[in-house]
Design a protein around this motif. Structure first.
Motif, PDB file in Angstrom:
ATOM      1  N   ASN A  31       0.828  -1.192   0.000  1.00 17.73           N
ATOM      2  CA  ASN A  31       0.000   0.000   0.000  1.00 17.73           C
ATOM      3  C   ASN A  31       0.866   1.247   0.000  1.00 17.73           C
ATOM      4  O   ASN A  31       2.079   1.174   0.238  1.00 17.73           O
ATOM      5  CB  ASN A  31      -0.991   0.015   1.172  1.00 17.73           C
ATOM      6  N   LEU A  32       0.255   2.365  -0.278  1.00 21.44           N
ATOM      7  CA  LEU A  32       0.948   3.642  -0.251  1.00 21.44           C
ATOM      8  C   LEU A  32       0.081   4.598   0.559  1.00 21.44           C
ATOM      9  O   LEU A  32      -1.139   4.628   0.394  1.00 21.44           O
ATOM     10  CB  LEU A  32       1.169   4.185  -1.659  1.00 21.44           C
ATOM     11  N   GLN A  33       0.728   5.347   1.445  1.00 22.68           N
ATOM     12  CA  GLN A  33      -0.013   6.220   2.336  1.00 22.68           C
ATOM     13  C   GLN A  33       0.469   7.656   2.176  1.00 22.68           C
ATOM     14  O   GLN A  33       1.639   7.896   1.874  1.00 22.68           O
ATOM     15  CB  GLN A  33       0.183   5.755   3.792  1.00 22.68           C
ATOM     16  N   TRP A  34      -0.445   8.587   2.398  1.00 26.95           N
ATOM     17  CA  TRP A  34      -0.101  10.010   2.389  1.00 26.95           C
ATOM     18  C   TRP A  34      -0.345  10.576   3.787  1.00 26.95           C
ATOM     19  O   TRP A  34      -1.361  10.278   4.418  1.00 26.95           O
ATOM     20  CB  TRP A  34      -0.939  10.770   1.367  1.00 26.95           C
ATOM     21  N   LEU A  46      -3.608  10.868   6.061  1.00 24.43           N
ATOM     22  CA  LEU A  46      -4.636  11.406   5.180  1.00 24.43           C
ATOM     23  C   LEU A  46      -5.406  10.300   4.472  1.00 24.43           C
ATOM     24  O   LEU A  46      -6.641  10.283   4.469  1.00 24.43           O
ATOM     25  CB  LEU A  46      -4.004  12.330   4.126  1.00 24.43           C
ATOM     26  N   ILE A  47      -4.690   9.383   3.853  1.00 22.47           N
ATOM     27  CA  ILE A  47      -5.359   8.391   3.020  1.00 22.47           C
ATOM     28  C   ILE A  47      -4.402   7.239   2.727  1.00 22.47           C
ATOM     29  O   ILE A  47      -3.184   7.423   2.666  1.00 22.47           O
ATOM     30  CB  ILE A  47      -5.866   9.058   1.715  1.00 22.47           C
ATOM     31  N   LEU A  48      -4.953   6.050   2.598  1.00 18.78           N
ATOM     32  CA  LEU A  48      -4.191   4.851   2.264  1.00 18.78           C
ATOM     33  C   LEU A  48      -4.795   4.252   1.005  1.00 18.78           C
ATOM     34  O   LEU A  48      -6.020   4.115   0.905  1.00 18.78           O
ATOM     35  CB  LEU A  48      -4.258   3.858   3.427  1.00 18.78           C
ATOM     36  N   ILE A  49      -3.948   3.898   0.058  1.00 18.99           N
ATOM     37  CA  ILE A  49      -4.425   3.241  -1.160  1.00 18.99           C
ATOM     38  C   ILE A  49      -3.663   1.923  -1.320  1.00 18.99           C
ATOM     39  O   ILE A  49      -2.431   1.879  -1.186  1.00 18.99           O
ATOM     40  CB  ILE A  49      -4.277   4.161  -2.398  1.00 18.99           C
ATOM     41  N   ARG A  50      -4.388   0.856  -1.537  1.00 19.74           N
ATOM     42  CA  ARG A  50      -3.769  -0.461  -1.623  1.00 19.74           C
ATOM     43  C   ARG A  50      -3.298  -0.728  -3.055  1.00 19.74           C
ATOM     44  O   ARG A  50      -3.759  -0.104  -4.005  1.00 19.74           O
ATOM     45  CB  ARG A  50      -4.752  -1.535  -1.160  1.00 19.74           C
ATOM     46  N   TYR A  98       6.774  -3.463   8.480  1.00 19.51           N
ATOM     47  CA  TYR A  98       5.736  -2.493   8.205  1.00 19.51           C
ATOM     48  C   TYR A  98       6.201  -1.070   8.471  1.00 19.51           C
ATOM     49  O   TYR A  98       5.455  -0.246   8.986  1.00 19.51           O
ATOM     50  CB  TYR A  98       4.477  -2.799   9.007  1.00 19.51           C
ATOM     51  N   ALA A  99       7.441  -0.765   8.112  1.00 17.55           N
ATOM     52  CA  ALA A  99       7.963   0.590   8.273  1.00 17.55           C
ATOM     53  C   ALA A  99       7.371   1.495   7.219  1.00 17.55           C
ATOM     54  O   ALA A  99       7.112   1.077   6.086  1.00 17.55           O
ATOM     55  CB  ALA A  99       9.478   0.574   8.139  1.00 17.55           C
ATOM     56  N   LEU A 100       7.142   2.735   7.594  1.00 17.66           N
ATOM     57  CA  LEU A 100       6.780   3.763   6.631  1.00 17.66           C
ATOM     58  C   LEU A 100       8.073   4.385   6.138  1.00 17.66           C
ATOM     59  O   LEU A 100       8.846   4.913   6.927  1.00 17.66           O
ATOM     60  CB  LEU A 100       5.902   4.831   7.298  1.00 17.66           C
ATOM     61  N   ASN A 101       8.318   4.304   4.853  1.00 20.86           N
ATOM     62  CA  ASN A 101       9.524   4.871   4.275  1.00 20.86           C
ATOM     63  C   ASN A 101       9.163   6.158   3.541  1.00 20.86           C
ATOM     64  O   ASN A 101       8.586   6.137   2.454  1.00 20.86           O
ATOM     65  CB  ASN A 101      10.174   3.870   3.323  1.00 20.86           C
TER      66      ASN A 101
ATOM     67  N   TYR B  96      -2.931  -2.382  14.003  1.00 24.72           N
ATOM     68  CA  TYR B  96      -2.510  -3.471  13.129  1.00 24.72           C
ATOM     69  C   TYR B  96      -1.542  -2.878  12.121  1.00 24.72           C
ATOM     70  O   TYR B  96      -1.149  -1.732  12.240  1.00 24.72           O
ATOM     71  CB  TYR B  96      -3.743  -4.101  12.451  1.00 24.72           C
ATOM     72  N   MET B  97      -1.138  -3.606  11.170  1.00 25.06           N
ATOM     73  CA  MET B  97      -0.133  -3.149  10.215  1.00 25.06           C
ATOM     74  C   MET B  97      -0.785  -2.278   9.152  1.00 25.06           C
ATOM     75  O   MET B  97      -0.889  -2.653   8.002  1.00 25.06           O
ATOM     76  CB  MET B  97       0.551  -4.345   9.568  1.00 25.06           C
ATOM     77  N   ASP B  98      -1.243  -1.102   9.556  1.00 22.78           N
ATOM     78  CA  ASP B  98      -1.977  -0.261   8.620  1.00 22.78           C
ATOM     79  C   ASP B  98      -1.695   1.202   8.922  1.00 22.78           C
ATOM     80  O   ASP B  98      -0.548   1.562   9.179  1.00 22.78           O
ATOM     81  CB  ASP B  98      -3.476  -0.580   8.718  1.00 22.78           C
ATOM     82  N   GLU B  99      -2.701   2.018   8.936  1.00 21.41           N
ATOM     83  CA  GLU B  99      -2.534   3.432   9.267  1.00 21.41           C
ATOM     84  C   GLU B  99      -1.827   3.590  10.608  1.00 21.41           C
ATOM     85  O   GLU B  99      -2.135   2.873  11.561  1.00 21.41           O
ATOM     86  CB  GLU B  99      -3.900   4.095   9.340  1.00 21.41           C
ATOM     87  N   GLN B 100      -0.870   4.516  10.663  1.00 24.05           N
ATOM     88  CA  GLN B 100      -0.154   4.764  11.909  1.00 24.05           C
ATOM     89  C   GLN B 100      -0.562   6.119  12.478  1.00 24.05           C
ATOM     90  O   GLN B 100      -0.737   7.089  11.744  1.00 24.05           O
ATOM     91  CB  GLN B 100       1.352   4.697  11.670  1.00 24.05           C
TER      92      GLN B 100
END
Lengths: 112, 111
Positions: A31-34, A46-50, A98-101, B96-100
Motif C-alpha cells: 500500500n501507499l499512504q499520504w 490522510l489516506i491509504l491506497i492499496r 511495516y515501516a513507513l519509508n 494493526y499493520m496499517d494506518e499509523q
C-alpha cells in the motif's frame, strides 16, 4: 528500498486552486499512504491506497496509484490556507516489515 | 488529536550523554514505531515493536534501542549522543499493520 520520493519539493498556490503532488517509489508495494505535517509537529494520516486500487477519494482529497509506473499522486481540490503544510508519501511493503519509508516531502503554501 | 502522547516535548543534552524518550500509545495499539526527523527531511524509520518484541529496524546503529511495555507505553533510548542526533523524534502506534497514528514528537538538541 521502497522509499517514497515526492515532487515538487515546494508548491505555492492561491486559495481555491487545486494542488497536485506526485510520489515515486522503487519496488513493489502493498500500500501507499499520504501524511500531512504542520510546522514540524506530528504527522496526520490522510489516506491509504492499496496496490490493487487505482483511485481513492476522501473529502477534497483524491489519490491515484499507478503500480506499473511505481507512482502516485495526491490532488487537493479547492485549497484553503489551512492546507498549508508538508505532505509526505510512504510506500509500504509488508514483507520488508511495516515501516513507513518517507521521502523529503512537498511543502505546500496556500495564500489567501 | 491521535491519542498518542510523547514526553518530554523538548530536551537539550550534551554530546556523549544518554537520553530516554517516552511514548504512550492508544489503548489496543500493539504496534509502535519510532522515527527520526532531521530538519528539512522526511521521517526516517528507526525501529518497530509488536507485542513487546522488535519487529523491524532501520539503518540506525545499536546505540539506538527501545522497549515496549504491556501498558501500551514505549521508550527510545539513545546512548553516546552525537551532534547529528539532534532531530524531532516521533513515535507512531497502530492497532494493526496499517494506518499509523503519530504523537507530537520530542525535539532533541545535542550540544
Amino acid at each position: 528500498s521502497q522509499q517514497g520520493e515526492e515532487d515538487p519539493q515546494a508548491l505555492s498556490i492561491q486559495e481555491g486552486e487545486n494542488a497536485t503532488m506526485n510520489c515515486s517509489y522503487k519496488t513493489s508495494i502493498n500500500n501507499l499512504q499520504w501524511y500531512r505535517q504542520n510546522s514540524g509537529r506530528g504527522l496526520v494520516h490522510l489516506i491509504l491506497i492499496r496496490s490493487n486500487e487505482r483511485e481513492k477519494h476522501s473529502g477534497r482529497l483524491r489519490v491515484t496509484l499507478d503500480t506499473s509506473k511505481k507512482s502516485s499522486s495526491l490532488l487537493i481540490t479547492a485549497s484553503r490556507a489551512a492546507d498549508t503544510a508538508s505532505y509526505f508519501c510512504a510506500a509500504v511493503k509488508i514483507s520488508s516489515g511495516y515501516a513507513l519509508n518517507f521521502g523529503k516531502g512537498t511543502s505546500l503554501l496556500v495564500t489567501p | 488529536e491521535t491519542g498518542v502522547t510523547q514526553s518530554p516535548t523538548h530536551l537539550i543534552k550534551t554530546r556523549g550523554q544518554q537520553v530516554t524518550l517516552r511514548c504512550s500509545s492508544q489503548s489496543g495499539h500493539n504496534t509502535v514505531s519510532w522515527y527520526q526527523q532531521a530538519l528539512g527531511q522526511g521521517p526516517q524509520f528507526i525501529f518497530q515493536y509488536y507485542r513487546e518484541e522488535e519487529n523491524g529496524r532501520g539503518n540506525f546503529p545499536p546505540r539506538f534501542s527501545g522497549l515496549q511495555f504491556p501498558n501500551y507505553s514505549s521508550e527510545l533510548n539513545v546512548n553516546a549522543l552525537e551532534l547529528d542526533d539532534s532531530a524531532l523524534y516521533l513515535c507512531a502506534s497502530s492497532p494493526y499493520m496499517d494506518e499509523q497514528f503519530f504523537g507530537p514528537g520530542t525535539r532533541l538538541t545535542v550540544l
